[in-house]
Enzyme design. Structure first.
Site, PDB file in Angstrom:
ATOM      1  N   GLU A  28      10.545 -70.941  30.729  1.00  0.00           N
ATOM      2  CA  GLU A  28      11.945 -71.287  30.466  1.00  0.00           C
ATOM      3  C   GLU A  28      12.702 -71.780  31.701  1.00  0.00           C
ATOM      4  O   GLU A  28      13.555 -72.669  31.591  1.00  0.00           O
ATOM      5  CB  GLU A  28      12.679 -70.086  29.864  1.00  0.00           C
ATOM      6  CG  GLU A  28      12.315 -69.777  28.424  1.00  0.00           C
ATOM      7  CD  GLU A  28      11.140 -68.824  28.296  1.00  0.00           C
ATOM      8  OE1 GLU A  28      10.926 -68.289  27.196  1.00  0.00           O
ATOM      9  OE2 GLU A  28      10.429 -68.614  29.304  1.00  0.00           O
ATOM     10  N   ALA A  57      10.166 -72.282  21.762  1.00  0.00           N
ATOM     11  CA  ALA A  57      11.313 -72.634  20.933  1.00  0.00           C
ATOM     12  C   ALA A  57      11.292 -74.126  20.621  1.00  0.00           C
ATOM     13  O   ALA A  57      10.501 -74.901  21.156  1.00  0.00           O
ATOM     14  CB  ALA A  57      12.604 -72.263  21.653  1.00  0.00           C
ATOM     15  N   GLY A  81       9.128 -68.215  23.836  1.00  0.00           N
ATOM     16  CA  GLY A  81       9.415 -67.269  22.772  1.00  0.00           C
ATOM     17  C   GLY A  81       8.168 -66.707  22.114  1.00  0.00           C
ATOM     18  O   GLY A  81       8.182 -65.586  21.605  1.00  0.00           O
ATOM     19  N   GLU A 119       7.312 -63.866  24.315  1.00  0.00           N
ATOM     20  CA  GLU A 119       8.319 -62.820  24.155  1.00  0.00           C
ATOM     21  C   GLU A 119       8.092 -62.047  22.856  1.00  0.00           C
ATOM     22  O   GLU A 119       8.243 -60.821  22.822  1.00  0.00           O
ATOM     23  CB  GLU A 119       9.719 -63.438  24.184  1.00  0.00           C
ATOM     24  CG  GLU A 119      10.095 -63.984  25.561  1.00  0.00           C
ATOM     25  CD  GLU A 119      11.514 -64.500  25.612  1.00  0.00           C
ATOM     26  OE1 GLU A 119      12.415 -63.718  25.971  1.00  0.00           O
ATOM     27  OE2 GLU A 119      11.719 -65.682  25.273  1.00  0.00           O
TER      28      GLU A 119
END
Length: 707
Positions: A143, A72, A118, A121
């Site tokens: 994270e 991110a 991300g 993910e």
């Protein structure tokens, strides 16, 4: 058909949809809010095209070689200040990746290079994951290192795909896996050779397009057993115990990520996603999250803060001194496949250093899953010698001999006589003057300090010391060398103790006064471990070496005066003959590198020499932390570092100052400098002038603002 939205390009070729992430003018791709909205738009079109039969498979890839998606946008995370908003951002991102997972046609992802947060993910939402077998390919969910948890479905999909234990290991550690390990645990399905990765990935996707059916997802019996309620309960209990023992409750993201990941396996996907989003929202606005993000940004900034000057390329290196530090530094060069010559006064010492460096490489190979050829290639970079033959081919020499000025000056002069004029000489001194080392040399401008911390293969900081005559080119070369060795460099002025050792000296000096007042080893270490330090002051004294600390103390007294004068009890401790861990006995007793408990003899010395009133635990912790803040302010006053950011990076990476507090000076700001000054004056009234506030503290309202 080809279509572009911000950072994304989408095209269709013979039934194969190809979605390429390619952020303009950047080396990395990021999942910004704008990119996520663009992805949502394109996925809607893919759904419609699939229903019409125009797209039979979707291939997701990166337009950047060596980088898939780095995660991110950290600046967007840092800006979040409302829990409901953060929760909604997570929930919306989950919906977009669910749209990817629910495509009626196969979704194939081609991972080349960095695939973190991300990015991973997103990959987990795809049906088939391809990975490049190049060492630069790294997959992870980091994270929790930023004080949050995966918020795009990672806590839900990961345990269902790779099993609960593997998922927890990935999420709670934040570590990055190479492609081989990712394949082994089922994180990726297929490895492709780096030389033809793009072409081979396209062929695999075209094969799926010819069939047009989503692959079946099968789970092994072992993974299904991990889903059972008894197994989940046991895994959660044991993991929680280990997490709390490691963090002492200072990192709220870890226990919450554990609970969300484990409980999610017992819930429907919809409810599991809701719990993840709520947890993300809760964590994103915590002080710990804000501080950890700030630390990440500080660290990234430090590595980009290259000093002026033209850095010379480093093709060959040498290390003079084959002791523990020298061998560790040599291993860093070999790790990066830079040929390095290790020099000492006799063959046994040289071979001991080479052996130590090779053992470190073997341990690195085990962690990184190197092939035998990769390990052999790096090990072959190490060469030993008892003289300076071949130094005319060396670009940089790191001097790592005993910490005595007379010895270092003699060695540096010998090194200079053997090098070509444009080679760099860097001293690994921890406290001695680089400017004094430069005296009487023919080319003093090419000498600087490169202060590595022990052990070099673990400690991320390097202080780059500018002597009085160090040239800009030398400083830039040393800085870039540290970057190449995987370290975070901070440029410092040549004053005694530089940054880290000067602040540690203030901290450990105050610890000695607390021992004098009657505090025990376990009490004092417990205070600072509860504060968040990796070890307490007594254990740190043992690690450094009590004899070394005594020498550094004298250097600091000579440079800065009586505030660094040790408490009398420290002389009594030293008189017992203990040296710390290296000698098997210090404040603790040791068997190898492991502590066997507090040294009873030292306990008795502390008890017999105690005087004055024993402080409370809170006062003891405050005195040690305020001593560090006060000395840090003096360091800024003296211009030892160029910024408060550099000082905080040095403290976090050089001493383990707790990252969740954001750095020493950020923590001081959180306390309020008026409060810091008030408490320093309070202790000065009780304990004397060593607590008198530094001039800069009286002039500043904050370290991190211009007020």
């Amino acid at each position: 058909m080809t279509q572009a939205v911000p950072d994304l390009v989408y095209e269709v070729r013979d039934g194969l949809g190809i979605l390429t992430f390619d952020r303009p003018d950047s080396k990395v791709n990021l999942l910004t809010s704008t990119v996520m909205l663009g992805l949502d738009q394109l996925l809607t079109e893919v759904h419609e095209a699939a229903r019409r039969g125009e797209v039979r498979t979707l291939l997701i890839r990166s337009g950047k070689q060596g980088n898939f998606i780095a995660g991110a946008d950290i600046s967007e995370l840092a800006a979040l200040d409302d829990r409901d908003t953060a929760t909604e951002i997570s929930r919306r991102g989950q919906e977009i990746l669910m749209k990817l997972e629910q495509l009626p046609v196969p979704a194939i992802v081609a991972i080349d290079g960095t695939c973190l947060g991300g990015g991973l993910e997103l990959s987990l939402a795809c049906d088939h994951r391809l990975a490049c077998d190049h060492p630069r390919t790294r997959l992870g969910l980091p994270e929790t290192r930023l004080g949050i948890l995966p918020g795009l479905g990672g806590t839900v999909r990961a345990p269902r795909l790779i099993g609960l234990r593997a998922a927890l290991d990935l999420i709670l550690s934040g570590k990055q896996l190479d492609a081989q390990r990712a394949r082994k645990i089922g994180l990726v399905h297929q490895l492709l050779p780096s030389a033809s990765f793009a072409e081979d990935a396209l062929k695999v996707a075209q094969g799926f397009a010819r069939i047009g059916k989503k692959p079946l997802r099968r789970r092994s019996l072992l993974l299904r057993l991990e889903d059972s309620a008894p197994a989940r309960w046991l895994i959660q209990r044991l993991t929680r115990r280990a997490v709390l023992a490691r963090t002492r409750g200072h990192y709220p993201a870890l226990p919450l990520a554990l609970d969300v990941t484990v409980s999610g396996l017992g819930l429907s996907s919809e409810k599991a996603y809701q719990r993840e989003a709520a947890a993300f929202g809760k964590l994103a606005v915590t002080p710990e999250c804000k501080n950890l993000i700030a630390v990440f940004q500080l660290t990234e900034g430090a590595r980009k803060n290259v000093p002026a000057g033209n850095a010379a390329p480093i093709r060959r290196a040498a290390v003079v001194g084959a002791g523990v530090m020298g061998a560790g530094i040599a291993e860093l060069f070999a790790y990066q496949t830079v040929p390095v010559q290790v020099v000492d006064i006799d063959e046994p010492r040289v071979q001991a250093g080479i052996s130590r460096a090779r053992e470190l490489l073997k341990k690195a190979a085990a962690r990184a899953s190197w092939s035998e050829e990769e390990l052999r290639s790096r090990s072959s970079c190490l060469r030993g010698a008892t003289g300076y033959d071949g130094f005319e081919r060396v670009d940089i020499v790191v001097e790592a001999v005993v910490e005595r000025m007379d010895v270092k000056r003699k060695v540096v002069a010998q090194i200079e006589s053997k090098l070509l004029p444009d080679a760099t000489i860097a001293s690994n001194t921890s406290a001695l003057s680089v400017s004094e080392l430069q005296e009487n040399l023919e080319q003093p401008g090419r000498v600087c300090g490169l202060h590595f911390f022990n052990p070099p293969h673990r400690m991320p900081l390097v202080e780059v010391v500018r002597g009085a005559l160090t040239s800009d080119d030398t400083l830039a070369t040393a800085f870039n060398t540290a970057i190449r060795l995987g370290k975070t460099p901070v440029v410092v002025k040549d004053l005694p103790g530089f940054v880290v050792n000067r602040i540690l000296a203030a901290y450990l000096t105050e610890a000695g006064h607390l021992f004098q007042s009657g505090m025990t080893v376990q009490q004092l270490d417990g205070v600072m471990q509860n504060f968040g330090m990796p070890v307490g002051p007594a254990r740190l004294l043992d690690e450094i070496g009590l004899d070394v600390v005594a020498e550094v103390s004298q250097t600091m007294i000579n440079g800065y005066g009586e505030r660094f004068r040790p408490a009398p009890v420290m002389g009594r401790v030293l008189a017992t003959g203990v040296t710390g861990r290296k000698g098997g006995r210090g404040f603790y007793e040791y068997e190898g590198s492991k502590s066997r408990g507090v040294n009873k003899q030292i306990e008795r010395v502390l008890r017999e020499t105690a005087s004055g009133e024993k402080p409370s635990a809170s006062d003891a912790g405050e005195r040690m932390v305020l001593s560090m803040i006060n000395e840090a302010s003096r360091i800024l006053d003296d211009g030892v570092v160029g910024s408060v950011e550099s000082l905080d990076v040095a403290m976090i990476m050089g001493t383990g100052f707790p990252p969740f507090r954001g750095g020493l000076l950020r923590y001081a700001d959180a306390l309020g400098l008026s409060h810091v000054v008030e408490r320093l004056r309070h202790f000065a009234g009780q304990l004397g002038p060593r607590f008198e506030p530094a001039p800069g503290l009286l002039q500043r309202r904050s370290f991190y603002t211009a007020e």
